[in-house]
Design a protein around this motif. Structure first.
Motif, PDB file in Angstrom:
ATOM      1  N   THR A 261       0.831  -1.201   0.000  1.00  0.00           N
ATOM      2  CA  THR A 261       0.000   0.000   0.000  1.00  0.00           C
ATOM      3  C   THR A 261       0.869   1.256   0.000  1.00  0.00           C
ATOM      4  OG1 THR A 261      -1.748  -1.163   1.196  1.00  0.00           O
ATOM      5  CG2 THR A 261      -1.811   1.243   1.256  1.00  0.00           C
ATOM      6  N   THR A 262       0.437   2.235  -0.741  1.00  0.00           N
ATOM      7  CA  THR A 262       1.212   3.461  -0.886  1.00  0.00           C
ATOM      8  C   THR A 262       1.305   4.234   0.428  1.00  0.00           C
ATOM      9  OG1 THR A 262       1.468   5.429  -2.280  1.00  0.00           O
ATOM     10  CG2 THR A 262      -0.749   4.952  -1.485  1.00  0.00           C
ATOM     11  N   ARG A 263       2.299   5.099   0.528  1.00  0.00           N
ATOM     12  CA  ARG A 263       2.436   5.983   1.687  1.00  0.00           C
ATOM     13  C   ARG A 263       1.185   6.842   1.820  1.00  0.00           C
ATOM     14  NH1 ARG A 263       7.763   6.821   3.532  1.00  0.00           N
ATOM     15  NH2 ARG A 263       9.266   5.446   2.468  1.00  0.00           N
ATOM     16  N   GLY A 264       0.635   6.872   3.016  1.00  0.00           N
ATOM     17  CA  GLY A 264      -0.572   7.659   3.243  1.00  0.00           C
ATOM     18  C   GLY A 264      -1.855   6.954   2.843  1.00  0.00           C
ATOM     19  N   GLY A 265      -1.736   5.710   2.375  1.00  0.00           N
ATOM     20  CA  GLY A 265      -2.929   4.955   2.010  1.00  0.00           C
ATOM     21  C   GLY A 265      -3.530   4.256   3.218  1.00  0.00           C
ATOM     22  N   ASN A 266      -4.405   3.290   2.959  1.00  0.00           N
ATOM     23  CA  ASN A 266      -4.978   2.548   4.082  1.00  0.00           C
ATOM     24  C   ASN A 266      -5.179   1.083   3.731  1.00  0.00           C
ATOM     25  OD1 ASN A 266      -8.040   1.770   3.737  1.00  0.00           O
ATOM     26  ND2 ASN A 266      -7.891   3.845   2.883  1.00  0.00           N
TER      27      ASN A 266
END
Length: 351
Positions: A261-266
């Motif tokens: 999951t990308t940085r700042g994702g969930n």
């Protein structure tokens, strides 16, 4: 075996102790309706309760009637019920919130501290006849079949999960697991506007169903470590996912979702696994990846699920892979447990 025309019912007396009995036909009280069950789906929760005599750290304390994903037709209406009538087909929301506590009054009754989940006030749909709270019944339009109506309940779970995950238009989504909940997440995120969806599993047959249901990509991660699976996912997607929906409850899959999951994702936890797990929380913290849980759904999610199916924006028919009559409930549970099925459907009505 109960005689034809009686209230044949699948009851669980304890772990691996399923019995078919002839139960009394219940009468509706104030605010309740009597239901003739039409169809009932089998889910992983049913299998876990059947095999282990409990779920989520909550053991059974008494005999229960199995099943909670159903469609029914109303056969009697209790006093005080004005919005439903005999002959209405409905999907039913299982559970027993108090409707009095702070969470209930705030509209989040799925978090009611006295919610009866395993043995709710209104549960037990693997039967011919049951009663249910009228306020927890949702009318089914004529263009929704009995089988589709029985999938409204698990679809409501994924509607709520997508709200918690904040799925938006153009999102790239990773779905870990292509069982029935994973596939319902797939069709729901597509309906919410996600444009790229990758579904993972360790069974090619289930991934084939995911592809047919609209997955942009599928990936078999059998034998891969979480970091290897995450690298393969990013290779397919061309980068990390905006949101990951974990639908297995398996710690290695949860770890994969965090890594992919990308940085700042969930990462939204849809599947129920062990209450204590070893996962890379430090990685999630350093990437500011939020980990969000879900518990069931609320009224609006059920209504939305009905609308999605009625409008044709969500097609749940391909998910039904196996069918059994009520008399073969044990075989239906065994088939679900075997992993060969996506959604097993039990026909409760005699005709």
């Amino acid at each position: 075996m109960a005689k034809s025309g009686s209230n044949l019912t699948a009851v669980l007396d304890g772990a691996n102790d399923l019995r078919m009995i002839d139960a009394p036909i219940p009468e509706p009280k104030y605010g309740e309706v009597q239901l003739k069950l039409l169809n009932c789906g089998i889910c992983g929760t049913d299998v876990h309760i059947w095999k282990h005599g409990g779920f989520g750290g909550m053991p059974l304390t008494d005999r229960i009637v199995m099943g909670h994903e159903s469609s029914s037709v109303i056969t009697k209406v209790g006093e005080g019920v004005t919005h439903l009538k005999v002959g209405d087909r409905v999907a039913t929301e299982p559970g027993g919130p108090c409707f009095q506590c702070k969470k209930c009054k705030a509209g989040r009754y799925n978090l009611c501290p006295v919610m009866q989940v395993i043995i709710p006030k209104y549960c037990g749909n693997l039967t011919r006849y049951a009663i249910h709270g009228a306020d927890l019944c949702f009318k089914l339009p004529d263009n929704i079949s009995d089988e589709e109506g029985a999938i409204i309940e698990p679809l409501a779970v994924t509607v709520y999960a997508c709200k918690r995950a904040n799925i938006g238009m153009g999102d790239t989504v990773l779905i870990c697991g292509s069982g029935s909940i994973g596939l319902l997440c797939l069709v729901t995120v597509l309906a919410r506007g996600a444009t790229t969806v990758l579904v993972t599993d360790i069974a090619d047959e289930k991934l084939k169903v995911a592809k047919q249901a609209g997955a942009t990509y599928t990936l078999n991660v059998r034998g891969m470590s979480p970091k290897e699976a995450a690298a393969a996912i990013e290779d397919v997607l061309g980068g990390p996912a905006d949101v990951s929906m974990e639908c297995t409850g398996v710690p290695s899959c949860v770890s994969t979702a965090i890594y992919a999951t990308t940085r700042g994702g969930n990462v939204t936890m849809v599947g129920m696994g062990d209450l204590v797990q070893e996962v890379p929380l430090g990685t999630a913290a350093m990437k500011e990846v939020d980990i969000r849980g879900i518990l069931r759904y609320c009224h609006d999610d059920f209504s939305t699920a009905v609308s999605l199916v009625a409008s044709g924006k969500v097609n749940v028919k391909p998910l039904i892979t196996h069918r059994f009559p009520l008399e073969k409930t044990l075989e239906a549970l065994q088939t679900t447990a075997s992993g060969v099925a996506v959604k097993v459907m039990v026909r409760c009505a005699e005709n």
